[in-house]
Design a protein around this motif. Structure first.
Motif, PDB file in Angstrom:
ATOM      1  N   ALA A   1      12.138  -6.762  30.112  1.00  0.00           N
ATOM      2  CA  ALA A   1      12.081  -5.476  29.407  1.00  0.00           C
ATOM      3  C   ALA A   1      12.701  -5.584  28.011  1.00  0.00           C
ATOM      4  CB  ALA A   1      12.794  -4.399  30.218  1.00  0.00           C
ATOM      5  N   VAL A   2      13.853  -6.223  27.929  1.00  0.00           N
ATOM      6  CA  VAL A   2      14.511  -6.354  26.625  1.00  0.00           C
ATOM      7  C   VAL A   2      13.696  -7.246  25.693  1.00  0.00           C
ATOM      8  CG1 VAL A   2      16.546  -7.283  25.449  1.00  0.00           C
ATOM      9  CG2 VAL A   2      16.824  -5.852  27.469  1.00  0.00           C
ATOM     10  N   ALA A   3      13.149  -8.318  26.236  1.00  0.00           N
ATOM     11  CA  ALA A   3      12.334  -9.215  25.410  1.00  0.00           C
ATOM     12  C   ALA A   3      11.114  -8.487  24.861  1.00  0.00           C
ATOM     13  CB  ALA A   3      11.904 -10.428  26.237  1.00  0.00           C
ATOM     14  N   HIS A   4      10.470  -7.701  25.707  1.00  0.00           N
ATOM     15  CA  HIS A   4       9.267  -6.993  25.263  1.00  0.00           C
ATOM     16  C   HIS A   4       9.629  -5.862  24.293  1.00  0.00           C
ATOM     17  CE1 HIS A   4       5.091  -6.161  25.289  1.00  0.00           C
ATOM     18  NE2 HIS A   4       5.165  -5.017  25.946  1.00  0.00           N
ATOM     19  N   ALA A   5      10.727  -5.185  24.585  1.00  0.00           N
ATOM     20  CA  ALA A   5      11.165  -4.106  23.681  1.00  0.00           C
ATOM     21  C   ALA A   5      11.451  -4.665  22.288  1.00  0.00           C
ATOM     22  CB  ALA A   5      12.416  -3.429  24.250  1.00  0.00           C
ATOM     23  N   ARG A   6      12.125  -5.794  22.258  1.00  0.00           N
ATOM     24  CA  ARG A   6      12.432  -6.426  20.957  1.00  0.00           C
ATOM     25  C   ARG A   6      11.138  -6.818  20.242  1.00  0.00           C
ATOM     26  NH1 ARG A   6      15.716 -10.245  22.717  1.00  0.00           N
ATOM     27  NH2 ARG A   6      17.692  -9.263  22.195  1.00  0.00           N
ATOM     28  N   ARG A   7      10.213  -7.350  20.995  1.00  0.00           N
ATOM     29  CA  ARG A   7       8.960  -7.822  20.403  1.00  0.00           C
ATOM     30  C   ARG A   7       8.148  -6.678  19.787  1.00  0.00           C
ATOM     31  NH1 ARG A   7       3.749  -8.690  20.955  1.00  0.00           N
ATOM     32  NH2 ARG A   7       3.553  -7.450  22.848  1.00  0.00           N
ATOM     33  N   VAL A   8       8.147  -5.524  20.458  1.00  0.00           N
ATOM     34  CA  VAL A   8       7.322  -4.423  19.952  1.00  0.00           C
ATOM     35  C   VAL A   8       8.048  -3.601  18.885  1.00  0.00           C
ATOM     36  CG1 VAL A   8       6.005  -4.268  22.089  1.00  0.00           C
ATOM     37  CG2 VAL A   8       7.974  -2.741  21.741  1.00  0.00           C
ATOM     38  N   GLY A   9       9.335  -3.893  18.660  1.00  0.00           N
ATOM     39  CA  GLY A   9      10.015  -3.249  17.546  1.00  0.00           C
ATOM     40  C   GLY A   9      11.017  -2.165  17.885  1.00  0.00           C
ATOM     41  N   VAL A  10      11.513  -2.163  19.114  1.00  0.00           N
ATOM     42  CA  VAL A  10      12.594  -1.225  19.433  1.00  0.00           C
ATOM     43  C   VAL A  10      13.857  -1.681  18.700  1.00  0.00           C
ATOM     44  CG1 VAL A  10      14.073  -0.331  21.287  1.00  0.00           C
ATOM     45  CG2 VAL A  10      11.622  -0.634  21.687  1.00  0.00           C
ATOM     46  N   GLU A  11      14.570  -0.731  18.121  1.00  0.00           N
ATOM     47  CA  GLU A  11      15.777  -1.054  17.360  1.00  0.00           C
ATOM     48  C   GLU A  11      16.768  -1.855  18.186  1.00  0.00           C
ATOM     49  OE1 GLU A  11      18.127   1.950  15.427  1.00  0.00           O
ATOM     50  OE2 GLU A  11      16.299   2.927  14.738  1.00  0.00           O
ATOM     51  N   ALA A  12      17.429  -2.792  17.526  1.00  0.00           N
ATOM     52  CA  ALA A  12      18.396  -3.646  18.222  1.00  0.00           C
ATOM     53  C   ALA A  12      19.488  -2.816  18.897  1.00  0.00           C
ATOM     54  CB  ALA A  12      19.015  -4.633  17.243  1.00  0.00           C
ATOM     55  N   GLY A  13      19.868  -1.712  18.259  1.00  0.00           N
ATOM     56  CA  GLY A  13      20.928  -0.869  18.805  1.00  0.00           C
ATOM     57  C   GLY A  13      20.544  -0.153  20.097  1.00  0.00           C
ATOM     58  N   LEU A  14      19.262  -0.152  20.426  1.00  0.00           N
ATOM     59  CA  LEU A  14      18.804   0.514  21.651  1.00  0.00           C
ATOM     60  C   LEU A  14      18.544  -0.465  22.796  1.00  0.00           C
ATOM     61  CD1 LEU A  14      16.280   3.140  20.203  1.00  0.00           C
ATOM     62  CD2 LEU A  14      18.500   3.609  21.250  1.00  0.00           C
ATOM     63  N   LEU A  15      18.643  -1.761  22.509  1.00  0.00           N
ATOM     64  CA  LEU A  15      18.259  -2.745  23.524  1.00  0.00           C
ATOM     65  C   LEU A  15      19.197  -2.742  24.734  1.00  0.00           C
ATOM     66  CD1 LEU A  15      17.092  -5.715  21.261  1.00  0.00           C
ATOM     67  CD2 LEU A  15      15.688  -4.008  22.449  1.00  0.00           C
ATOM     68  N   ASP A  16      20.489  -2.486  24.489  1.00  0.00           N
ATOM     69  CA  ASP A  16      21.418  -2.399  25.619  1.00  0.00           C
ATOM     70  C   ASP A  16      21.047  -1.237  26.527  1.00  0.00           C
ATOM     71  OD1 ASP A  16      23.050  -4.573  25.393  1.00  0.00           O
ATOM     72  OD2 ASP A  16      24.521  -3.584  24.105  1.00  0.00           O
ATOM     73  N   GLU A  17      20.607  -0.144  25.906  1.00  0.00           N
ATOM     74  CA  GLU A  17      20.198   1.031  26.678  1.00  0.00           C
ATOM     75  C   GLU A  17      18.946   0.716  27.501  1.00  0.00           C
ATOM     76  OE1 GLU A  17      20.368   4.790  24.533  1.00  0.00           O
ATOM     77  OE2 GLU A  17      18.469   5.345  25.467  1.00  0.00           O
ATOM     78  N   VAL A  18      18.010   0.017  26.884  1.00  0.00           N
ATOM     79  CA  VAL A  18      16.794  -0.386  27.604  1.00  0.00           C
ATOM     80  C   VAL A  18      17.170  -1.270  28.789  1.00  0.00           C
ATOM     81  CG1 VAL A  18      14.666  -1.755  27.446  1.00  0.00           C
ATOM     82  CG2 VAL A  18      15.305  -0.221  25.567  1.00  0.00           C
ATOM     83  N   ARG A  19      18.052  -2.218  28.539  1.00  0.00           N
ATOM     84  CA  ARG A  19      18.453  -3.155  29.590  1.00  0.00           C
ATOM     85  C   ARG A  19      19.080  -2.428  30.776  1.00  0.00           C
ATOM     86  NH1 ARG A  19      22.561  -8.309  29.552  1.00  0.00           N
ATOM     87  NH2 ARG A  19      23.969  -6.956  28.384  1.00  0.00           N
ATOM     88  N   LEU A  20      20.001  -1.535  30.470  1.00  0.00           N
ATOM     89  CA  LEU A  20      20.690  -0.821  31.545  1.00  0.00           C
ATOM     90  C   LEU A  20      19.735   0.123  32.283  1.00  0.00           C
ATOM     91  CD1 LEU A  20      23.235  -0.093  33.100  1.00  0.00           C
ATOM     92  CD2 LEU A  20      23.846   1.492  31.250  1.00  0.00           C
ATOM     93  N   ALA A  21      18.938   0.858  31.511  1.00  0.00           N
ATOM     94  CA  ALA A  21      18.053   1.849  32.128  1.00  0.00           C
ATOM     95  C   ALA A  21      17.001   1.184  33.015  1.00  0.00           C
ATOM     96  CB  ALA A  21      17.373   2.689  31.041  1.00  0.00           C
ATOM     97  N   VAL A  22      16.404   0.110  32.534  1.00  0.00           N
ATOM     98  CA  VAL A  22      15.395  -0.582  33.349  1.00  0.00           C
ATOM     99  C   VAL A  22      16.052  -1.174  34.600  1.00  0.00           C
ATOM    100  CG1 VAL A  22      13.785  -2.536  33.410  1.00  0.00           C
ATOM    101  CG2 VAL A  22      13.843  -1.025  31.415  1.00  0.00           C
ATOM    102  N   GLY A  23      17.256  -1.693  34.419  1.00  0.00           N
ATOM    103  CA  GLY A  23      17.982  -2.215  35.581  1.00  0.00           C
ATOM    104  C   GLY A  23      18.260  -1.132  36.606  1.00  0.00           C
ATOM    105  N   GLU A  24      18.680   0.021  36.133  1.00  0.00           N
ATOM    106  CA  GLU A  24      18.979   1.126  37.056  1.00  0.00           C
ATOM    107  C   GLU A  24      17.716   1.585  37.786  1.00  0.00           C
ATOM    108  OE1 GLU A  24      21.743   2.092  37.994  1.00  0.00           O
ATOM    109  OE2 GLU A  24      23.172   1.600  36.424  1.00  0.00           O
ATOM    110  N   ALA A  25      16.636   1.740  37.046  1.00  0.00           N
ATOM    111  CA  ALA A  25      15.384   2.207  37.667  1.00  0.00           C
ATOM    112  C   ALA A  25      14.880   1.186  38.691  1.00  0.00           C
ATOM    113  CB  ALA A  25      14.333   2.467  36.591  1.00  0.00           C
ATOM    114  N   CYS A  26      14.982  -0.090  38.343  1.00  0.00           N
ATOM    115  CA  CYS A  26      14.515  -1.127  39.272  1.00  0.00           C
ATOM    116  C   CYS A  26      15.433  -1.231  40.491  1.00  0.00           C
ATOM    117  CB  CYS A  26      14.424  -2.482  38.561  1.00  0.00           C
ATOM    118  SG  CYS A  26      13.071  -2.584  37.385  1.00  0.00           S
ATOM    119  N   SER A  27      16.746  -1.110  40.265  1.00  0.00           N
ATOM    120  CA  SER A  27      17.688  -1.150  41.400  1.00  0.00           C
ATOM    121  C   SER A  27      17.391  -0.017  42.366  1.00  0.00           C
ATOM    122  CB  SER A  27      19.134  -1.030  40.908  1.00  0.00           C
ATOM    123  OG  SER A  27      19.475  -2.128  40.110  1.00  0.00           O
TER     124      SER A  27
END
Lengths: 184, 113
Positions: free
Chosen positions: A38-64
Motif C-alpha cells: 500500500a505504501v509503495a503504491h501510494a508513493r508511486r501514484v503521488g500521495v504526499e510523503a507526510g501521509l504515507l505513515d497514515e496510509v500504512r497504519l490505516a491499511v494495516g488496521e483495515a487488513c488486521s
C-alpha cells in the motif's frame, strides 16, 4: 461464481485498469505485506510523503480487522485489497485520489463504535485519568483480559482517516479509505 | 521484521526495550513477555518504545492488557516514547491520558507513578 471471484466482485466497482489487487489468506503475517504494498503504491501514484505513515497504519488496521473477522467466521476465504488511483473529481485529466478498499466476506460485521472512542477522558474517582468511554475506558474494567482488538482498530481507523467508509452487506463488508494525490 | 525484546532491571523497575514492528503478527510475543514478567512478580514496568518502527491497535491492546495486569498488583506501566507517529496513535485513542509517557528511560526510572 466461486468464493474468490465473489470476493473480488465485492470491490470490483472501485477497480480500474491501473489498480493493484491483493488477495491473501487470512493470516496475520500477510498484513505487513499489505502495508508495504500500500505504501509503495501510494508513493508511486503521488500521495504526499507526510501521509504515507497514515496510509500504512490505516491499511494495516483495515487488513488486521478483516483477517480477524475471517479467522473467526470463514478462515478459508481470502481477504481482498484493491489499491487504486482514481479521478474522483471527474476532470478526465489525472487521478486525484488514492483509494484503498479492503473487503471481507463476513456479513453484518460493522460494530457500533463506542461513543467518544478515542476521546472523552475524565478524572476517575481516585484522581486517576480514565476514559468515560472508548478504548481507554477498558483500562478501568476488569471483565476482559485484553482489549477487543477489532474495536480498538475501528477507533484508530475512525480517528485517523477523514475519508473513510465502512460498510457491510449480506455478501460481506468493506473498508474504503481515500487520500489526496498531490498535483504534479 | 521481527519484534526485538530486551529486559533489564533498574532502580526497582523492569525495563522492556522493544524494537521493530508491533502489529497483529508480532504483538502476541510482547503480550507473552509482559505476562511472563508479571507472573515473575515484576509489577513496575517501563516499556521503552524508542526503537519501535510501527505500532497498531493490536499493540495498543497488548499494552492496555499489560497495564491492567500490573494495576491488579498495585503496579505501574510507564512508556518511553518521543516518536510523533507513535504518539499520534495514543492520542487518537485517548490513551495518552491512561499511560504515563516519558521522554527517556532515565526520566522514567525516576518518575513517581
Amino acid at each position: 461464481m466461486d468464493a474468490q471471484s465473489s470476493a473480488v466482485g465485492t470491490v470490483a466497482k472501485t477497480e480500474s485498469a491501473t489498480a493493484v489487487l491483493l488477495r491473501f489468506t487470512p493470516q496475520p503475517e500477510h498484513v505487513r505485506t499489505a502495508r508495504l504494498v500500500a505504501v509503495a503504491h501510494a508513493r508511486r501514484v503521488g500521495v504526499e510523503a507526510g501521509l504515507l505513515d497514515e496510509v500504512r497504519l490505516a491499511v494495516g488496521e483495515a487488513c488486521s480487522r478483516a483477517v480477524g473477522l475471517h479467522q473467526r467466521h470463514c478462515p478459508g476465504e481470502p481477504v481482498v485489497v484493491v489499491l487504486d488511483a482514481i479521478d474522483e473529481s471527474g476532470s478526465g485529466l489525472v487521478a486525484d485520489r488514492f483509494v484503498v478498499t479492503v473487503a471481507d466476506k463476513v456479513s453484518g460485521a460493522v460494530p457500533a463504535p463506542r461513543a467518544g472512542a478515542g476521546a472523552g477522558v475524565a478524572e476517575g474517582a481516585e484522581g486517576e485519568a480514565v476514559a468515560e468511554s472508548g478504548p481507554a475506558a477498558e483500562v478501568a474494567e476488569d471483565e476482559d483480559e485484553d482489549l477487543d482488538d477489532a474495536e480498538m482498530g475501528l477507533a484508530v481507523l475512525t480517528g485517523l482517516v477523514d475519508d473513510l467508509d465502512i460498510t457491510s452487506g449480506p455478501d460481506g463488508g468493506s473498508v474504503r479509505m481515500g487520500w489526496p494525490v498531490k498535483d504534479f | 521484521m521481527d519484534l526485538k525484546l530486551e529486559t533489564r532491571d533498574e532502580n526497582g523497575r523492569t525495563i522492556v526495550k522493544v524494537g521493530g514492528e508491533i502489529d497483529v503478527y508480532t504483538a502476541p510475543k510482547l503480550r507473552e513477555q509482559l505476562v511472563e514478567l508479571v507472573g515473575a512478580g515484576k509489577y513496575h514496568l517501563i516499556v521503552d518504545m524508542e526503537d519501535v518502527d510501527f505500532l497498531d491497535s493490536t499493540g495498543l491492546g497488548v499494552l492496555v492488557g499489560g497495564l491492567k495486569r500490573v494495576r491488579a498488583h498495585d503496579g505501574s506501566l510507564r512508556l518511553v516514547c518521543t516518536q510523533e507517529r507513535i504518539l499520534k496513535i495514543f492520542r487518537i485513542t485517548g490513551l495518552t491520558k491512561v499511560f504515563p509517557i516519558s521522554d527517556s528511560v532515565e526520566q522514567a526510572v525516576t518518575a513517581v507513578d
